[in-house]
Design a protein around this motif. Structure first.
Motif: not given
Length: 103
Positions: A66, A68-69, A72-73, A82
């Protein structure tokens, strides 16, 4: 001992290529376009095998990663935001060991 005429799922699992070939052969036979040498052989897939083939095709369309994930991370790591709970990681490691899964 009761004998069930419904096969269990692992016995009906076929690869997507096998299912597609079997369906194509069945359609060719129904349409009278079976290739020479097939001699009228037919293939009938069980309902379970057809469902498994459809699910396999659906799974093939889902990306493994994924993105997009991941992005983001990456942004959180770059910004120093994080945070990973050491306790949560340790608990998951212990659960994996209890289940017999290598970490």
């Amino acid at each position: 001992m009761k004998i069930d005429d419904n096969p269990i799922l692992p016995a009906t699992v076929v690869t997507r290529n096998d299912a597609a070939a079997a369906l194509a052969a069945g359609e060719a036979h129904k349409n009278g376009t079976a290739a020479a040498g097939q001699g009228g052989d037919t293939v009938k897939l069980s309902g379970n095998a057809e469902r498994v083939a459809r699910m396999s095709e659906a799974l093939q369309s889902i990306p493994d990663i994924r993105m997009e994930r991941v992005e983001e991370i990456k942004k959180q790591v770059a910004a120093g935001e994080y945070n990973v709970s050491a306790r949560a990681v340790a608990e998951k490691m212990l659960m994996s060991i209890k289940k017999g899964v290598a970490v």
